[in-house]
Design a protein around this motif. Structure first.
Motif, PDB file in Angstrom:
ATOM      1  N   LEU A 156       0.821  -1.212   0.000  1.00 12.82           N
ATOM      2  CA  LEU A 156       0.000   0.000   0.000  1.00 12.82           C
ATOM      3  C   LEU A 156       0.854   1.261   0.000  1.00 12.82           C
ATOM      4  O   LEU A 156       0.336   2.351  -0.265  1.00 12.82           O
ATOM      5  CB  LEU A 156      -0.929   0.001   1.212  1.00 12.82           C
ATOM      6  N   TRP A 157       2.154   1.112   0.297  1.00 11.43           N
ATOM      7  CA  TRP A 157       3.007   2.285   0.401  1.00 11.43           C
ATOM      8  C   TRP A 157       3.281   2.934  -0.952  1.00 11.43           C
ATOM      9  O   TRP A 157       3.782   4.059  -1.001  1.00 11.43           O
ATOM     10  CB  TRP A 157       4.325   1.911   1.075  1.00 11.43           C
ATOM     11  N   LEU A 164       0.017   7.539   4.155  1.00 11.93           N
ATOM     12  CA  LEU A 164      -0.180   8.560   5.175  1.00 11.93           C
ATOM     13  C   LEU A 164      -1.303   8.208   6.138  1.00 11.93           C
ATOM     14  O   LEU A 164      -1.479   8.882   7.153  1.00 11.93           O
ATOM     15  CB  LEU A 164      -0.483   9.911   4.513  1.00 11.93           C
ATOM     16  N   VAL A 165      -2.069   7.163   5.820  1.00 13.25           N
ATOM     17  CA  VAL A 165      -3.153   6.724   6.704  1.00 13.25           C
ATOM     18  C   VAL A 165      -2.775   5.445   7.436  1.00 13.25           C
ATOM     19  O   VAL A 165      -2.931   5.337   8.663  1.00 13.25           O
ATOM     20  CB  VAL A 165      -4.457   6.515   5.900  1.00 13.25           C
ATOM     21  N   VAL A 166      -2.248   4.469   6.700  1.00  8.24           N
ATOM     22  CA  VAL A 166      -1.982   3.151   7.273  1.00  8.24           C
ATOM     23  C   VAL A 166      -0.858   3.206   8.303  1.00  8.24           C
ATOM     24  O   VAL A 166      -0.987   2.684   9.424  1.00  8.24           O
ATOM     25  CB  VAL A 166      -1.646   2.144   6.154  1.00  8.24           C
ATOM     26  N   VAL A 209      -3.057   7.402  17.720  1.00  8.75           N
ATOM     27  CA  VAL A 209      -3.020   7.812  16.307  1.00  8.75           C
ATOM     28  C   VAL A 209      -2.496   9.241  16.187  1.00  8.75           C
ATOM     29  O   VAL A 209      -1.678   9.548  15.305  1.00  8.75           O
ATOM     30  CB  VAL A 209      -4.416   7.690  15.678  1.00  8.75           C
ATOM     31  N   ILE A 210      -2.947  10.139  17.070  1.00  8.87           N
ATOM     32  CA  ILE A 210      -2.454  11.520  17.042  1.00  8.87           C
ATOM     33  C   ILE A 210      -0.956  11.546  17.289  1.00  8.87           C
ATOM     34  O   ILE A 210      -0.203  12.251  16.588  1.00  8.87           O
ATOM     35  CB  ILE A 210      -3.195  12.371  18.087  1.00  8.87           C
ATOM     36  N   CYS A 211      -0.493  10.759  18.258  1.00  7.28           N
ATOM     37  CA  CYS A 211       0.949  10.684  18.509  1.00  7.28           C
ATOM     38  C   CYS A 211       1.680  10.075  17.313  1.00  7.28           C
ATOM     39  O   CYS A 211       2.825  10.448  17.016  1.00  7.28           O
ATOM     40  CB  CYS A 211       1.218   9.856  19.769  1.00  7.28           C
ATOM     41  N   GLY A 212       1.003   9.136  16.620  1.00  9.32           N
ATOM     42  CA  GLY A 212       1.601   8.561  15.418  1.00  9.32           C
ATOM     43  C   GLY A 212       1.812   9.604  14.336  1.00  9.32           C
ATOM     44  O   GLY A 212       2.853   9.633  13.666  1.00  9.32           O
ATOM     45  N   MET A 216       5.441  11.580  12.660  1.00  6.85           N
ATOM     46  CA  MET A 216       5.846  11.701  11.265  1.00  6.85           C
ATOM     47  C   MET A 216       6.567  13.024  10.997  1.00  6.85           C
ATOM     48  O   MET A 216       7.297  13.146  10.004  1.00  6.85           O
ATOM     49  CB  MET A 216       4.627  11.608  10.348  1.00  6.85           C
ATOM     50  N   ALA A 217       6.383  14.015  11.856  1.00 11.62           N
ATOM     51  CA  ALA A 217       7.001  15.327  11.637  1.00 11.62           C
ATOM     52  C   ALA A 217       8.532  15.249  11.593  1.00 11.62           C
ATOM     53  O   ALA A 217       9.148  15.833  10.689  1.00 11.62           O
ATOM     54  CB  ALA A 217       6.545  16.298  12.723  1.00 11.62           C
ATOM     55  N   PRO A 218       9.185  14.520  12.527  1.00 10.53           N
ATOM     56  CA  PRO A 218      10.638  14.425  12.411  1.00 10.53           C
ATOM     57  C   PRO A 218      11.096  13.732  11.129  1.00 10.53           C
ATOM     58  O   PRO A 218      12.204  13.966  10.665  1.00 10.53           O
ATOM     59  CB  PRO A 218      11.033  13.599  13.649  1.00 10.53           C
TER      60      PRO A 218
END
Length: 292
Positions: A156-157, A164-166, A209-212, A216-218
């Motif tokens: 799926l990548w 960006l969802v999985v 999920v929010i922490c996930g 992604m920001a770093p």
């Protein structure tokens, strides 16, 4: 549901405020010091051999050998050594980052949970429902499941929207499992932990999920460091610091939420009922003590 959402929002702003605590800032900077020490040690003992091995591999590729010869004929000497050095750095850095974050996370989450418990819940009874081995088994099993899910979803990548969802969903599930367990390990019993997981499952998953997504920001900074090699040594430490800060915020958020939920659970259940007393039998008060 409203109670859970109230706890979620209350714990969120408290976790943000705690990120300004001097102890939290020190924990977020500790990975940079640890990575610097590890990099120096590995470079001192293994740098030359690693570069030579990678360079020999590059020289063994036929078409690359022609490239090196062409570069040398144009005055660019030692091109293969420079490329080998860059490849060693790019290959070793992710492993160092993962190792550092694992080591720091192993000690950071309990320390930050103790900080929250000491400041907000000093009277909260500790029932030690999650011993160290149980935590390792729980975290290890959850990590294996998450890695298997990542491998299964690799096809799926190729579709960026799905990636960006999985990926954040998988890491969010892992974050919720590990962080919630660690936050309750010292204070909650097994029964209380299971009850809280059932009552607040949706809120805990949402937090994960929010922490996930925050995690992604770093990665954006990390990719920038790989693209702009000139800024590699500046952007990668920044990415590591952001990773540690996101980890600290996640640990604080789950600690505030889970301990707050534990307090409400015990308030609802009330104090344990005293064991019933056996009434005295008639004439017991006048019974001869010598006959007992």
């Amino acid at each position: 549901m409203l109670v859970s959402m109230s706890l979620l929002l209350d714990s969120f702003w408290r976790a943000l405020a705690y990120c300004l605590h001097k102890r939290v800032i020190a924990w977020s900077l500790f990975p940079l010091l640890l990575m610097g020490l590890l990099s120096w040690g590995l470079g001192y003992f293994f740098w030359a051999d690693a570069v030579l091995k990678v360079q020999s591999l590059l020289d063994g590729v036929g078409w690359l050998h022609k490239v090196w010869v062409w570069l040398q004929s144009n005055g660019v000497g030692y091109a293969s050594e420079v490329v080998a050095s860059i490849l060693v750095v790019l290959g070793a850095t992710p492993m160092l980052v993962v190792l550092v974050l694992l080591l720091v996370g192993l000690f950071m989450a309990p320390a930050l949970t103790d900080l929250v418990a000491h400041n907000r819940f000093p009277q909260l009874q500790r029932k030690h429902g999650g011993f160290a081995m149980a935590s390792l088994i729980w975290s290890g099993g959850s990590t294996v499941i998450a890695l298997l899910a990542l491998i299964v979803t690799l096809p799926l990548w190729v579709f960026p929207p799905l990636m960006l969802v999985v990926t954040p969903l998988i890491w969010g599930w892992l974050t919720y499992r590990v962080m919630a367990f660690d936050a309750l390990a010292e204070h909650a019993s097994k029964e209380e932990r299971r009850s809280l997981f059932v009552r607040h499952r949706m809120s805990l998953i949402l937090m994960g999920v929010i922490c996930g997504y925050l995690g992604m920001a770093p990665g954006v900074v990390w990719v920038s460091g790989l693209v702009f090699l000139a800024a590699f040594w500046i952007l990668i430490p920044i990415a590591i610091w952001i990773y540690a800060l996101v980890f600290a915020f996640s640990a604080l958020w789950f600690a505030h939420f889970c301990l707050g939920a534990l307090v409400r659970l015990r308030e609802q259940e009330g104090p344990a009922e005293p064991s019933p007393q056996v009434p005295f039998a008639p004439g017991a008060a006048t019974q001869n003590p010598a006959s007992l």
